[in-house]
Motif scaffolding. Structure first.
Motif, PDB file in Angstrom:
ATOM      1  N   TRP A  52      14.234   0.413  -5.144  1.00  0.00           N
ATOM      2  CA  TRP A  52      15.651   0.177  -5.463  1.00  0.00           C
ATOM      3  C   TRP A  52      15.828  -1.216  -6.079  1.00  0.00           C
ATOM      4  O   TRP A  52      16.572  -1.383  -7.046  1.00  0.00           O
ATOM      5  CB  TRP A  52      16.474   0.334  -4.203  1.00  0.00           C
ATOM      6  CG  TRP A  52      17.963   0.344  -4.355  1.00  0.00           C
ATOM      7  CD1 TRP A  52      18.852  -0.468  -3.739  1.00  0.00           C
ATOM      8  CD2 TRP A  52      18.749   1.229  -5.165  1.00  0.00           C
ATOM      9  NE1 TRP A  52      20.139  -0.171  -4.089  1.00  0.00           N
ATOM     10  CE2 TRP A  52      20.107   0.892  -4.969  1.00  0.00           C
ATOM     11  CE3 TRP A  52      18.452   2.268  -6.030  1.00  0.00           C
ATOM     12  CZ2 TRP A  52      21.154   1.535  -5.605  1.00  0.00           C
ATOM     13  CZ3 TRP A  52      19.497   2.920  -6.664  1.00  0.00           C
ATOM     14  CH2 TRP A  52      20.818   2.560  -6.461  1.00  0.00           C
ATOM     15  N   SER A 109      21.000   5.493   3.344  1.00  0.00           N
ATOM     16  CA  SER A 109      20.828   6.713   2.559  1.00  0.00           C
ATOM     17  C   SER A 109      19.969   7.724   3.306  1.00  0.00           C
ATOM     18  O   SER A 109      20.277   8.932   3.324  1.00  0.00           O
ATOM     19  CB  SER A 109      20.174   6.383   1.204  1.00  0.00           C
ATOM     20  OG  SER A 109      21.002   5.523   0.449  1.00  0.00           O
ATOM     21  N   GLU A 125      20.247   4.663 -11.980  1.00  0.00           N
ATOM     22  CA  GLU A 125      20.487   4.514 -10.542  1.00  0.00           C
ATOM     23  C   GLU A 125      21.096   5.781  -9.949  1.00  0.00           C
ATOM     24  O   GLU A 125      20.768   6.170  -8.821  1.00  0.00           O
ATOM     25  CB  GLU A 125      21.401   3.309 -10.294  1.00  0.00           C
ATOM     26  CG  GLU A 125      20.727   1.972 -10.628  1.00  0.00           C
ATOM     27  CD  GLU A 125      21.694   0.809 -10.605  1.00  0.00           C
ATOM     28  OE1 GLU A 125      21.240  -0.339 -10.735  1.00  0.00           O
ATOM     29  OE2 GLU A 125      22.922   1.040 -10.472  1.00  0.00           O
ATOM     30  N   TYR A 126      21.961   6.425 -10.704  1.00  0.00           N
ATOM     31  CA  TYR A 126      22.553   7.671 -10.213  1.00  0.00           C
ATOM     32  C   TYR A 126      21.501   8.774 -10.085  1.00  0.00           C
ATOM     33  O   TYR A 126      21.493   9.537  -9.117  1.00  0.00           O
ATOM     34  CB  TYR A 126      23.686   8.119 -11.134  1.00  0.00           C
ATOM     35  CG  TYR A 126      25.039   7.578 -10.738  1.00  0.00           C
ATOM     36  CD1 TYR A 126      25.699   8.109  -9.625  1.00  0.00           C
ATOM     37  CD2 TYR A 126      25.645   6.548 -11.444  1.00  0.00           C
ATOM     38  CE1 TYR A 126      26.944   7.617  -9.249  1.00  0.00           C
ATOM     39  CE2 TYR A 126      26.883   6.042 -11.070  1.00  0.00           C
ATOM     40  CZ  TYR A 126      27.525   6.580  -9.974  1.00  0.00           C
ATOM     41  OH  TYR A 126      28.747   6.081  -9.590  1.00  0.00           O
ATOM     42  N   TYR A 127      20.613   8.863 -11.086  1.00  0.00           N
ATOM     43  CA  TYR A 127      19.563   9.869 -11.009  1.00  0.00           C
ATOM     44  C   TYR A 127      18.637   9.609  -9.814  1.00  0.00           C
ATOM     45  O   TYR A 127      18.222  10.533  -9.116  1.00  0.00           O
ATOM     46  CB  TYR A 127      18.764   9.922 -12.310  1.00  0.00           C
ATOM     47  CG  TYR A 127      19.407  10.773 -13.374  1.00  0.00           C
ATOM     48  CD1 TYR A 127      19.520  12.150 -13.203  1.00  0.00           C
ATOM     49  CD2 TYR A 127      19.909  10.206 -14.547  1.00  0.00           C
ATOM     50  CE1 TYR A 127      20.119  12.940 -14.164  1.00  0.00           C
ATOM     51  CE2 TYR A 127      20.512  10.984 -15.514  1.00  0.00           C
ATOM     52  CZ  TYR A 127      20.607  12.354 -15.333  1.00  0.00           C
ATOM     53  OH  TYR A 127      21.201  13.136 -16.282  1.00  0.00           O
ATOM     54  N   PHE A 128      18.308   8.338  -9.629  1.00  0.00           N
ATOM     55  CA  PHE A 128      17.463   8.000  -8.471  1.00  0.00           C
ATOM     56  C   PHE A 128      18.180   8.322  -7.164  1.00  0.00           C
ATOM     57  O   PHE A 128      17.571   8.837  -6.208  1.00  0.00           O
ATOM     58  CB  PHE A 128      17.097   6.522  -8.509  1.00  0.00           C
ATOM     59  CG  PHE A 128      16.278   6.079  -7.316  1.00  0.00           C
ATOM     60  CD1 PHE A 128      14.951   6.464  -7.187  1.00  0.00           C
ATOM     61  CD2 PHE A 128      16.843   5.289  -6.319  1.00  0.00           C
ATOM     62  CE1 PHE A 128      14.208   6.064  -6.101  1.00  0.00           C
ATOM     63  CE2 PHE A 128      16.104   4.887  -5.228  1.00  0.00           C
ATOM     64  CZ  PHE A 128      14.777   5.268  -5.111  1.00  0.00           C
ATOM     65  N   ASN A 130      20.432  10.682  -6.744  1.00  0.00           N
ATOM     66  CA  ASN A 130      20.447  12.135  -6.586  1.00  0.00           C
ATOM     67  C   ASN A 130      19.122  12.641  -6.015  1.00  0.00           C
ATOM     68  O   ASN A 130      19.084  13.489  -5.102  1.00  0.00           O
ATOM     69  CB  ASN A 130      20.723  12.809  -7.923  1.00  0.00           C
ATOM     70  CG  ASN A 130      22.154  12.605  -8.392  1.00  0.00           C
ATOM     71  OD1 ASN A 130      23.055  12.393  -7.574  1.00  0.00           O
ATOM     72  ND2 ASN A 130      22.382  12.648  -9.703  1.00  0.00           N
ATOM     73  N   ILE A 131      18.029  12.142  -6.589  1.00  0.00           N
ATOM     74  CA  ILE A 131      16.712  12.566  -6.104  1.00  0.00           C
ATOM     75  C   ILE A 131      16.521  12.169  -4.642  1.00  0.00           C
ATOM     76  O   ILE A 131      16.025  12.950  -3.816  1.00  0.00           O
ATOM     77  CB  ILE A 131      15.597  11.953  -6.976  1.00  0.00           C
ATOM     78  CG1 ILE A 131      15.684  12.512  -8.398  1.00  0.00           C
ATOM     79  CG2 ILE A 131      14.220  12.214  -6.380  1.00  0.00           C
ATOM     80  CD1 ILE A 131      14.746  11.833  -9.382  1.00  0.00           C
ATOM     81  N   LEU A 132      16.952  10.940  -4.318  1.00  0.00           N
ATOM     82  CA  LEU A 132      16.797  10.463  -2.949  1.00  0.00           C
ATOM     83  C   LEU A 132      17.618  11.297  -1.969  1.00  0.00           C
ATOM     84  O   LEU A 132      17.161  11.594  -0.855  1.00  0.00           O
ATOM     85  CB  LEU A 132      17.205   8.997  -2.857  1.00  0.00           C
ATOM     86  CG  LEU A 132      17.067   8.355  -1.466  1.00  0.00           C
ATOM     87  CD1 LEU A 132      15.617   8.394  -0.999  1.00  0.00           C
ATOM     88  CD2 LEU A 132      17.576   6.911  -1.483  1.00  0.00           C
ATOM     89  N   LEU A 134      18.426  14.465  -2.251  1.00  0.00           N
ATOM     90  CA  LEU A 134      17.750  15.751  -2.059  1.00  0.00           C
ATOM     91  C   LEU A 134      16.567  15.608  -1.106  1.00  0.00           C
ATOM     92  O   LEU A 134      16.368  16.444  -0.211  1.00  0.00           O
ATOM     93  CB  LEU A 134      17.273  16.298  -3.414  1.00  0.00           C
ATOM     94  CG  LEU A 134      18.373  16.778  -4.372  1.00  0.00           C
ATOM     95  CD1 LEU A 134      17.767  17.156  -5.716  1.00  0.00           C
ATOM     96  CD2 LEU A 134      19.107  17.976  -3.772  1.00  0.00           C
ATOM     97  N   ILE A 135      15.800  14.541  -1.328  1.00  0.00           N
ATOM     98  CA  ILE A 135      14.650  14.306  -0.455  1.00  0.00           C
ATOM     99  C   ILE A 135      15.106  13.980   0.971  1.00  0.00           C
ATOM    100  O   ILE A 135      14.506  14.436   1.953  1.00  0.00           O
ATOM    101  CB  ILE A 135      13.771  13.177  -1.008  1.00  0.00           C
ATOM    102  CG1 ILE A 135      13.179  13.591  -2.362  1.00  0.00           C
ATOM    103  CG2 ILE A 135      12.660  12.813  -0.038  1.00  0.00           C
ATOM    104  CD1 ILE A 135      12.385  12.494  -3.042  1.00  0.00           C
ATOM    105  N   SER A 136      16.188  13.223   1.083  1.00  0.00           N
ATOM    106  CA  SER A 136      16.688  12.836   2.403  1.00  0.00           C
ATOM    107  C   SER A 136      17.152  14.043   3.199  1.00  0.00           C
ATOM    108  O   SER A 136      17.036  14.068   4.432  1.00  0.00           O
ATOM    109  CB  SER A 136      17.827  11.826   2.273  1.00  0.00           C
ATOM    110  OG  SER A 136      17.377  10.630   1.670  1.00  0.00           O
TER     111      SER A 136
END
Length: 396
Positions: A52, A109, A125-128, A130-132, A134-136
């Motif tokens: 981050w 998060s 940052e928004y894409y990261f 979003n991915i985070l 989903l993973i979370s």
């Protein structure tokens, strides 16, 4: 800050360290599970925090004053939340503050708390984010499952206790309201019996080893210590000696002075672990008969009645009970009353007479140098010298 990535080497360092490995092996399963879970959370949060911060660096090309003028999550936070004297993420020298702010966002998060004071600004940052998220979501399911398994393991012994108490209550509910004493024996007040049964089950739960799952009154070493069943034969013998040898050394003819480690190991594996409730009496085992008793927890009062005298003694874990009497034949113990009365919940190591006689029959040296004199002393106390007429070789 990126030097903290070296935490990933901790696992390999732990494997190569004998001190850490020894400490790790000594910990309980529940503690190990909890430590691994917390450490995993810390490492994952650390990686997310590093990435981050790295994302802000890639967009601003610097961690210096220009970081606050370019569009990124740090400049947005700085302009809306910065307070003089507080945390300051701008500047190469403020790497700890920057890492703390990044870690704060990573943890909130992962845990789905989301205070909103640290949020993405740019497209990357928004894409990261979003991915985070989903993973979370997947990670959070793993977290809940892992925590449930830890709590379940910790409460396993307690759950078994509650099940056993529920089964006992079902049985006690069928007891007669009043105990009849019209028969030959008075079986006592049912209310007192109910209380004793419940107290015994609770005492087993509070004072028994957590590894014990069956709450049985009589168990072998393998049952009391399940880990023995997973060891090789040699390690099993050594482990049994370390568990019981302290008690064998209290009995002269069973000590290492006269018996080999193999013979002591045979006695250890023939030993039983007994448990007694407060107020319970014991004379001999219904299956294994007479034997030598070592009180490992609790205490008892021994009452011995012979033709010559009556005696009362207080016993705890400092000496064996019945070490000499066990050598005397059963037929010559007739007419003698020997009972143990337990005044608290107690655990005992019990060595059956059969295995003692078997070992002494094979080890003539132990019999000749020690056991026969103990036998003679026990007989003299009973005036049972007549037994020698039946066995003229008894003192040979």
């Amino acid at each position: 800050m990126f030097k903290l990535f070296r935490l990933v080497r901790f696992k390999s360092l732990a494997k190569s360290s004998g001190v850490i490995e020894t400490w790790w092996e000594r910990q309980g399963v529940a503690k190990i599970m909890l430590i691994k879970f917390i450490f995993g959370m810390v490492v994952i949060s650390h990686w997310i925090a590093c990435f981050w911060s790295f994302l802000a660096l890639c967009q601003a090309k610097t961690f210096g004053p220009g970081l606050g003028t370019q569009a990124n999550w740090i400049s947005y936070w700085y302009n809306s939340n910065y307070v003089a004297g507080g945390i300051n993420p701008i500047g190469w020298e403020n790497d700890i503050d920057r890492y703390g702010l990044s870690l704060f966002w990573a943890i909130q998060s992962l845990t789905s708390i989301g205070y909103g004071n640290v949020s993405p600004v740019t497209t990357a940052e928004y894409y990261f984010g979003n991915i985070l998220m989903l993973i979370s979501g997947i990670f959070w399911a793993f977290v809940i499952g892992h925590l449930v398994s830890i709590v379940e393991f910790i409460n396993k012994h307690h759950v078994q206790y509650k099940i056993r108490m529920e089964e006992a209550n079902d049985m006690l509910s069928t007891f007669s309201p009043q105990s009849s004493s019209d028969g030959e024996f008075d079986i006592g007040d049912s209310r007192i019996i109910r209380r004793r049964i419940r107290r015994y089950i609770t005492s087993q739960y509070e004072k028994s080893r957590p590894a014990r799952n069956d709450f049985s009154n009589t168990v072998t070493l393998d049952d009391a210590y399940p880990a023995l069943g997973t060891l090789s034969l040699e390690l099993k013998k050594l482990s049994s000696l370390h568990l019981i040898r302290h008690y064998l050394e209290m009995v002269p003819y069973l000590s290492s002075k006269f018996l080999s480690p193999e013979e002591q190991s045979r006695i250890a594996f023939s030993s039983k672990i007994l448990e007694f409730a407060e107020g319970e009496a014991f004379a001999k085992h219904p299956v294994y008969g007479r034997g030598i008793i070592f009180v490992t927890k609790g205490c008892c009062i021994s009452k011995k009645s012979t033709k010559l005298r009556n005696s009362i003694g207080f016993n705890n874990c400092d000496k064996p009970i019945g070490g000499d009497d066990v050598l005397v034949e059963d037929e010559f113990m007739a007419g003698e009353s020997y009972r143990l009365h337990f005044i608290s919940f107690s655990q005992c190591v019990f060595i059956p007479r059969g295995v003692v006689i078997e070992i002494l029959a094979e080890n003539y040296f132990a019999w000749k140098e020690s056991a026969r004199w103990r036998y003679l002393q026990a007989c003299l106390l009973r005036r049972s010298i007549c037994s020698w007429e039946i066995r003229p070789d008894i003192l040979a």
